[in-house]
Motif scaffolding. Structure first.
Motif, PDB file in Angstrom:
ATOM      1  N   THR A   1       0.769  -1.247   0.011  1.00 52.57           N
ATOM      2  CA  THR A   1       0.120   0.030  -0.125  1.00 52.57           C
ATOM      3  C   THR A   1       0.963   1.207   0.069  1.00 52.57           C
ATOM      4  OG1 THR A   1      -1.779  -1.215   1.299  1.00 52.57           O
ATOM      5  CG2 THR A   1      -1.843   1.377   1.124  1.00 52.57           C
ATOM      6  N   VAL A   2       0.589   2.188  -0.827  1.00 50.02           N
ATOM      7  CA  VAL A   2       1.176   3.434  -1.089  1.00 50.02           C
ATOM      8  C   VAL A   2       0.495   4.507  -0.937  1.00 50.02           C
ATOM      9  CG1 VAL A   2       3.260   2.563  -2.153  1.00 50.02           C
ATOM     10  CG2 VAL A   2       1.627   3.340  -3.661  1.00 50.02           C
ATOM     11  N   THR A   3       0.832   5.773  -0.577  1.00 48.07           N
ATOM     12  CA  THR A   3       0.160   6.818  -0.505  1.00 48.07           C
ATOM     13  C   THR A   3       0.725   8.042  -1.223  1.00 48.07           C
ATOM     14  OG1 THR A   3      -0.577   6.089   1.815  1.00 48.07           O
ATOM     15  CG2 THR A   3      -0.919   8.687   1.086  1.00 48.07           C
ATOM     16  N   GLY A   4       0.013   8.564  -2.153  1.00 49.02           N
ATOM     17  CA  GLY A   4       0.466   9.744  -2.986  1.00 49.02           C
ATOM     18  C   GLY A   4       0.692  10.942  -2.078  1.00 49.02           C
ATOM     19  N   SER A   5       1.269  12.024  -2.842  1.00 50.83           N
ATOM     20  CA  SER A   5       1.463  13.226  -2.192  1.00 50.83           C
ATOM     21  C   SER A   5      -0.222  13.853  -2.247  1.00 50.83           C
ATOM     22  CB  SER A   5       2.370  14.129  -3.126  1.00 50.83           C
ATOM     23  OG  SER A   5       1.698  14.269  -4.508  1.00 50.83           O
ATOM     24  N   LEU A   6      -0.096  14.668  -0.961  1.00 50.55           N
ATOM     25  CA  LEU A   6      -1.194  15.623  -0.705  1.00 50.55           C
ATOM     26  C   LEU A   6      -1.117  16.995  -1.947  1.00 50.55           C
ATOM     27  CD1 LEU A   6      -3.582  16.272   1.042  1.00 50.55           C
ATOM     28  CD2 LEU A   6      -2.075  17.637   2.368  1.00 50.55           C
ATOM     29  N   VAL A   7      -2.281  17.022  -2.622  1.00 53.73           N
ATOM     30  CA  VAL A   7      -2.375  18.074  -3.581  1.00 53.73           C
ATOM     31  C   VAL A   7      -3.253  18.940  -3.004  1.00 53.73           C
ATOM     32  CG1 VAL A   7      -2.844  18.561  -6.120  1.00 53.73           C
ATOM     33  CG2 VAL A   7      -1.676  16.522  -5.272  1.00 53.73           C
ATOM     34  N   ARG A   8      -3.051  20.393  -2.952  1.00 49.84           N
ATOM     35  CA  ARG A   8      -3.961  21.301  -2.473  1.00 49.84           C
ATOM     36  C   ARG A   8      -4.564  21.844  -3.652  1.00 49.84           C
ATOM     37  NH1 ARG A   8      -3.482  21.622   2.842  1.00 49.84           N
ATOM     38  NH2 ARG A   8      -1.567  21.094   3.896  1.00 49.84           N
ATOM     39  N   THR A   9      -5.823  22.159  -3.444  1.00 50.84           N
ATOM     40  CA  THR A   9      -6.690  22.696  -4.746  1.00 50.84           C
ATOM     41  C   THR A   9      -7.553  23.853  -4.117  1.00 50.84           C
ATOM     42  OG1 THR A   9      -8.804  21.522  -4.511  1.00 50.84           O
ATOM     43  CG2 THR A   9      -6.930  20.828  -5.991  1.00 50.84           C
ATOM     44  N   SER A  10      -8.065  24.744  -4.680  1.00 50.90           N
ATOM     45  CA  SER A  10      -8.915  25.860  -4.283  1.00 50.90           C
ATOM     46  C   SER A  10     -10.287  25.369  -3.774  1.00 50.90           C
ATOM     47  CB  SER A  10      -9.080  26.851  -5.195  1.00 50.90           C
ATOM     48  OG  SER A  10     -10.016  26.328  -6.282  1.00 50.90           O
ATOM     49  N   TYR A  11     -10.545  24.173  -3.988  1.00 49.75           N
ATOM     50  CA  TYR A  11     -11.696  23.307  -3.564  1.00 49.75           C
ATOM     51  C   TYR A  11     -11.421  22.491  -2.198  1.00 49.75           C
ATOM     52  CZ  TYR A  11     -13.426  24.996  -8.113  1.00 49.75           C
ATOM     53  OH  TYR A  11     -13.883  25.768  -8.959  1.00 49.75           O
ATOM     54  N   GLY A  12     -10.274  22.128  -1.924  1.00 52.49           N
ATOM     55  CA  GLY A  12      -9.876  21.238  -1.076  1.00 52.49           C
ATOM     56  C   GLY A  12      -8.745  20.468  -1.299  1.00 52.49           C
ATOM     57  N   ASP A  13      -8.380  19.627  -0.375  1.00 50.22           N
ATOM     58  CA  ASP A  13      -7.020  18.711  -0.330  1.00 50.22           C
ATOM     59  C   ASP A  13      -7.673  17.316  -1.211  1.00 50.22           C
ATOM     60  OD1 ASP A  13      -5.618  20.762   0.994  1.00 50.22           O
ATOM     61  OD2 ASP A  13      -5.862  19.707   2.769  1.00 50.22           O
ATOM     62  N   VAL A  14      -6.626  16.635  -2.167  1.00 51.48           N
ATOM     63  CA  VAL A  14      -6.811  15.545  -2.551  1.00 51.48           C
ATOM     64  C   VAL A  14      -5.703  14.642  -2.260  1.00 51.48           C
ATOM     65  CG1 VAL A  14      -7.029  14.441  -4.782  1.00 51.48           C
ATOM     66  CG2 VAL A  14      -8.116  16.759  -4.369  1.00 51.48           C
ATOM     67  N   GLN A  15      -5.780  13.596  -1.818  1.00 52.08           N
ATOM     68  CA  GLN A  15      -4.732  12.656  -1.459  1.00 52.08           C
ATOM     69  C   GLN A  15      -5.316  11.190  -2.098  1.00 52.08           C
ATOM     70  OE1 GLN A  15      -3.134  12.336   2.166  1.00 52.08           O
ATOM     71  NE2 GLN A  15      -1.028  12.095   1.300  1.00 52.08           N
ATOM     72  N   VAL A  16      -4.485  10.344  -2.677  1.00 48.18           N
ATOM     73  CA  VAL A  16      -4.932   9.090  -3.078  1.00 48.18           C
ATOM     74  C   VAL A  16      -3.990   7.957  -2.568  1.00 48.18           C
ATOM     75  CG1 VAL A  16      -5.120   7.530  -5.248  1.00 48.18           C
ATOM     76  CG2 VAL A  16      -5.415   9.843  -5.446  1.00 48.18           C
ATOM     77  N   GLN A  17      -4.694   6.857  -2.087  1.00 43.55           N
ATOM     78  CA  GLN A  17      -3.959   5.629  -1.696  1.00 43.55           C
ATOM     79  C   GLN A  17      -4.199   4.464  -2.414  1.00 43.55           C
ATOM     80  OE1 GLN A  17      -4.965   3.697   2.121  1.00 43.55           O
ATOM     81  NE2 GLN A  17      -3.050   4.294   2.759  1.00 43.55           N
ATOM     82  N   LEU A  18      -3.202   3.690  -2.976  1.00 42.27           N
ATOM     83  CA  LEU A  18      -3.160   2.599  -3.732  1.00 42.27           C
ATOM     84  C   LEU A  18      -2.953   1.379  -3.155  1.00 42.27           C
ATOM     85  CD1 LEU A  18      -1.712   3.997  -7.030  1.00 42.27           C
ATOM     86  CD2 LEU A  18      -3.967   4.011  -6.327  1.00 42.27           C
TER      87      LEU A  18
END
Length: 147
Positions: A64-81
């Motif tokens: 299991t790996v977690t991607g980087s936290l990406v900040r947007t104007s609508y909120g944060d996005v982070q994906v785990q695979l």
């Protein structure tokens, strides 16, 4: 009548900023906690054990790996695979904006990821910013897997 015009203009001047106001976007974290990890961003577990006398080749390790936290104007996005060998078997949104377009886009993005087995997924109309952030975090997770 002379007082009505200035009162009306001042009322409009006071209401316009309320119409243009945008609240701070709310980010929703996934309810599922990440598994214990060996190193930051990754975890490995052996695949299910075989019955004694089984002749199949051993199954691939689960990672299991977690991607980087990406900040947007609508909120944060982070994906785990979750990978079994080189196959993406599960996609989890660790963080995502709490908006209707994002809630509709996430299942589409997850299914496209599972189908493509890569970060080569289409942008979902209406959730363009979230889709772009999803792809960035997804690619970071794929890169973090290594191998």
């Amino acid at each position: 009548m002379k007082r009505a015009v200035p009162i009306l203009l001042l009322t409009i001047a006071g209401v316009v900023p309320l119409w243009r106001f945008e609240a701070e976007p709310e980010t929703v974290a996934a309810a599922e906690a990440p598994a214990a990890t060996e190193a930051p961003g990754t975890s490995e577990a052996p695949a299910t054990s075989q019955a004694p006398g089984a002749t199949e080749a051993p199954a691939a390790a689960v990672k299991t790996v977690t991607g980087s936290l990406v900040r947007t104007s609508y909120g944060d996005v982070q994906v785990q695979l979750t990978f079994e060998g080189d196959v993406i078997t599960k996609v989890t949104m660790v963080k995502q904006p709490n908006s209707a377009p994002t809630k509709k886009a996430v299942p589409v993005l997850v299914q496209e990821t599972l189908d493509a087995q890569s970060a080569d997924v289409d942008t979902v109309s209406g959730a363009t910013t979230t889709s772009g952030a999803y792809v960035q975090s997804l690619q970071a997770a794929i890169d973090a897997k290594g191998d």
